[in-house]
Design a protein around this motif. Structure first.
Motif, PDB file in Angstrom:
ATOM      1  N   CYS A  40       0.808  -1.321  -0.017  1.00  0.00           N
ATOM      2  CA  CYS A  40       0.113   0.173   0.039  1.00  0.00           C
ATOM      3  C   CYS A  40       0.776   1.300  -0.176  1.00  0.00           C
ATOM      4  O   CYS A  40       0.236   2.530  -0.175  1.00  0.00           O
ATOM      5  CB  CYS A  40      -0.858   0.177   1.181  1.00  0.00           C
ATOM      6  SG  CYS A  40      -0.113   0.399   2.829  1.00  0.00           S
ATOM      7  N   GLY A  41       1.969   1.239   0.191  1.00  0.00           N
ATOM      8  CA  GLY A  41       2.992   2.147   0.155  1.00  0.00           C
ATOM      9  C   GLY A  41       3.360   2.985   1.624  1.00  0.00           C
ATOM     10  O   GLY A  41       3.989   4.011   1.614  1.00  0.00           O
ATOM     11  N   SER A  42       2.882   2.411   2.486  1.00  0.00           N
ATOM     12  CA  SER A  42       2.872   2.932   4.024  1.00  0.00           C
ATOM     13  C   SER A  42       4.518   2.718   4.517  1.00  0.00           C
ATOM     14  O   SER A  42       4.722   3.485   5.467  1.00  0.00           O
ATOM     15  CB  SER A  42       1.791   2.250   5.050  1.00  0.00           C
ATOM     16  OG  SER A  42       2.325   0.868   5.365  1.00  0.00           O
ATOM     17  N   ASN A  80       2.195  -5.667   9.844  1.00  0.00           N
ATOM     18  CA  ASN A  80       1.827  -4.707  10.913  1.00  0.00           C
ATOM     19  C   ASN A  80       0.709  -3.545  10.069  1.00  0.00           C
ATOM     20  O   ASN A  80       0.401  -2.512  10.711  1.00  0.00           O
ATOM     21  CB  ASN A  80       2.925  -3.833  11.472  1.00  0.00           C
ATOM     22  CG  ASN A  80       3.621  -4.872  12.204  1.00  0.00           C
ATOM     23  OD1 ASN A  80       3.027  -5.796  13.014  1.00  0.00           O
ATOM     24  ND2 ASN A  80       4.945  -4.535  12.263  1.00  0.00           N
ATOM     25  N   CYS A  81       0.500  -3.837   8.749  1.00  0.00           N
ATOM     26  CA  CYS A  81      -0.259  -2.893   8.090  1.00  0.00           C
ATOM     27  C   CYS A  81      -1.513  -3.465   7.518  1.00  0.00           C
ATOM     28  O   CYS A  81      -2.484  -3.472   8.061  1.00  0.00           O
ATOM     29  CB  CYS A  81       0.497  -2.219   6.950  1.00  0.00           C
ATOM     30  SG  CYS A  81      -0.277  -0.846   6.105  1.00  0.00           S
TER      31      CYS A  81
END
Length: 86
Positions: free
Chosen positions: A15-17, A23-24
């Protein structure tokens, strides 16, 4: 089209975080209901709706049919609006 590689739990999240996938977005995908689960929920809701309608109909005295003899007892007449003898 190119096939995307499967994302590992310790890889960076797609997602690009910048976070690890575990953890996402991993929990977001795991918490989705499968189509089979949705179908089961829809079937249960439909069955509950049918039962509610049947109970309401029974509480109102509905669902009675013309007596098997085809006529009402002496002194009573069939009421088509209420679907029972009066």
């Amino acid at each position: 089209m190119t096939a995307q590689a499967k994302v590992g739990r310790n890889d960076r999240c797609p997602c690009g975080s910048g976070k690890k996938y575990k953890n996402c977005c991993a929990d977001k995908r795991a918490s989705r209901m499968s189509p089979t689960s949705w179908a089961a929920v829809a079937a249960l809701v439909a069955a509950a709706g049918v039962l509610v309608v049947l109970f309401i109909n029974a509480a109102r005295g509905g669902g009675t049919a013309v007596p098997s003899s085809g006529s009402c007892p002496a002194g009573q007449v069939w009421d088509p609006m209420h679907r029972h003898c009066h």
